[in-house]
Enzyme design. Structure first.
Site, PDB file in Angstrom:
ATOM      1  N   LYS A  34       0.820  -1.227   0.000  1.00  0.00           N
ATOM      2  CA  LYS A  34       0.000   0.000   0.000  1.00  0.00           C
ATOM      3  C   LYS A  34       0.845   1.263   0.000  1.00  0.00           C
ATOM      4  CE  LYS A  34      -1.166  -0.409   4.913  1.00  0.00           C
ATOM      5  NZ  LYS A  34      -0.002   0.296   5.438  1.00  0.00           N
ATOM      6  N   ALA A 317      13.084  -8.812  11.423  1.00  0.00           N
ATOM      7  CA  ALA A 317      13.116  -8.815   9.958  1.00  0.00           C
ATOM      8  C   ALA A 317      13.753 -10.093   9.417  1.00  0.00           C
ATOM      9  CB  ALA A 317      13.882  -7.589   9.462  1.00  0.00           C
ATOM     10  N   HIS A 441      44.331 -12.216  14.573  1.00  0.00           N
ATOM     11  CA  HIS A 441      44.789 -11.314  15.635  1.00  0.00           C
ATOM     12  C   HIS A 441      45.320 -10.036  15.012  1.00  0.00           C
ATOM     13  CE1 HIS A 441      46.559  -9.948  19.366  1.00  0.00           C
ATOM     14  NE2 HIS A 441      47.678  -9.689  18.692  1.00  0.00           N
TER      15      HIS A 441
END
Ligand code: NAI
Length: 462
Positions: A34, A317, A441
């Site tokens: 919409k 979501a 690292h």
């Protein structure tokens, strides 16, 4: 009458991802939305604009509070330009919503702009300003999402007393803001406005913040946010709110009213299932307004499916996306699956809170024997270099099999770090598997490895 293999109601992350996947699988797909912009609440008035404001407001806080001084960077004349911050947010949103429109074109998804309503078996009506169009559908997928839940007595004027939608677009920094509810939305948007200078008071019904989040982390986060200036009143039941003259007055059960310039109501969300024609196919919602579905996301009506916030489960979501994919794969191929045990959740505060799997409380309640390994960011080289040393990683592993049951993180980029934990759990990893995986690292991810080592008492830097 036009006929499509699949008609999807709603173009949020659930609906639009389902549309793309279904098109990839060779279906003739239509998606009805919409709003003019695609992407749903998440892209338009939820996850994306809130993250844009969270990142901008954090940049402001860092610079304006002298956070760069320790790096030897002296900054003068810092000014807040809220208008530009809001324009940037709008640009981030529009780039993504137009991106979805582009993806629809690329995948040949037919887009209808209007209100979609089921009109009986295999039929959907799209109502636009110009009239009504009836389309036929072999399969119908409901992905209409959710909207902000209201609270009796709280008189929303959608300006001074509003929801997350308004709080994403305040035109000026309020001098004071009352946030009702210490959930995801309350803490994220409360953080934004506190950083920008508002005096933020969070009123929460429970005696803790972030319900559902591991209690040890939620308590630690409350202390961190309190240091950032958010004030918490826990065990407070809000009974009403209204605008009185220049102020908003919030009434609470058994206490004095609290006043502020603005009020943000954030007490949860409710499924959008009104006026989408459910009764025309005999679908009834449950007591919380959700559409019941089976394990294949099929409703009680033949050929009608539902995903995301309109069905049971966390209103996230990425959960809706996974369901959308599983649902259309099931329709097209007969197979499709969502692993509900491994759905991460993230709160985009600073630092972030991220989790996947079971909390300590859940394991104790289920009577599961587990071992726990924790490691703080303060003992990590990269976190030190970043100057982001708040937080820790906690790994919970089965006492017998060592299988990882839950990973909980507060810390810099916790929302990105949790992906490793989710992947490990998806493959049924043990804490030993994570501990023996080479982590580069110096990175923040070494905190995850150290927490895994700590499960068997072998953390190296503690
Ligand atoms: P929430 O359910 O997370 O928290 C609502 C809080 O309001 C609860 O702590 C509840 O105890 C409190 N509350 C309810 N009635 C109250 C009253 N009368 N007085 C005081 N406190 C009261 O809901 P929230 O924050 O509105 O979020 C809605 C949904 O949106 C959640 O499901 C969340 O998962 C999702 N979301 C996810 C985000 C993310 O993934 N980062 C960001 C924003 C929302």
């Amino acid at each position: 009458m036009v006929k499509h293999d699949l008609v999807i109601l709603g173009a949020g992350p659930g609906g639009y991802i389902a549309a793309i996947r279904a098109a990839q699988l060779g279906m003739d797909v239509a998606c009805i939305e919409k709003e003019k912009a695609l992407g749903g609440t998440c892209l338009r008035i939820g996850c994306i604009p809130s993250k844009a404001l969270l990142d901008s407001s954090e940049a402001w806080r860092e610079v304006s509070s002298g956070g760069l001084k320790a790096h030897g960077v002296k900054v003068g004349g810092v000014e807040l330009d809220l208008k530009t911050m809001m324009k940037r947010k709008a640009r981030v949103v529009s780039a993504l919503t137009t991106g979805v429109a582009g993806l629809f074109k690329k995948n040949k998804v037919t887009r209808y702009t209007g209100h979609g309503r089921i009109a009986g078996a295999g039929k959907v009506v799209v109502e636009t300003a110009d009239g009504k169009e009836e389309i036929e559908a072999e399969h119908i997928l409901i992905a209409t999402g959710s909207c902000c839940a209201e609270l009796p007595g709280v008189e929303l004027d959608h300006d001074r007393i509003g929801t997350s939608t308004e709080a994403l677009s305040y035109q000026a920094v309020p001098e004071s803001l009352i946030v009702i509810g210490a959930g995801f939305i309350g803490l994220e948007l409360g953080s934004v406005w506190a950083r920008l200078g508002a005096k933020v008071t969070v009123l929460e019904y429970l005696d803790r913040i972030l319900p559902g989040v591991d209690l040890e982390l939620a308590n630690a986060m409350r202390k961190i946010l309190a240091k950032q200036g958010l004030s918490f009143q826990l065990g407070v039941k809000v009974t009403g709110a209204k605008v009185v003259g220049d102020a908003c007055e919030v009434t609470v059960d058994g206490g004095d009213p609290v006043t502020a310039e603005r009020v943000l109501l954030a007490v949860g969300r409710k499924p959008v299932t009104d006026d989408i024609g459910l009764s025309t196919v005999g679908i009834e919602v449950d007591s919380r307004g959700r559409i019941p579905v089976d394990e294949h996301l099929k409703t009680g009506a033949d050929g009608v499916y539902a995903i995301g916030d309109v069905i049971e489960g966390p209103m996230l979501a990425h959960k809706a996306e996974e369901e959308g994919i599983a649902c259309v794969e099931r329709i097209a191929t007969g197979y499709g699956h969502v692993n509900y045990g491994v759905i991460p959740g993230i709160v985009y505060t600073h630092p972030e809170v991220a989790a996947v799997g079971k909390t300590e409380e859940e394991l104790k309640e289920a009577g599961v024997e587990f071992r726990k390994g924790t490691f703080p960011f303060i003992a990590n080289g990269r976190a030190r270099a970043l100057g982001e040393t708040d937080g820790m990683v906690k790994i919970l592993a089965d006492a017998g099999t060592d299988r990882v049951l839950g990973v909980h993180i507060i810390g810099p980029r916790a929302g990105d770090l949790i992906a490793e934990a989710a992947a490990a759990m998806e493959y049924g990893a043990t804490s030993e598997d994570i501990a023996r995986t080479c982590h580069a690292h110096p990175t923040l991810s070494e905190v995850v490895k150290e927490a895994a080592l700590a499960v068997s008492g072998r953390a190296l830097h503690l």
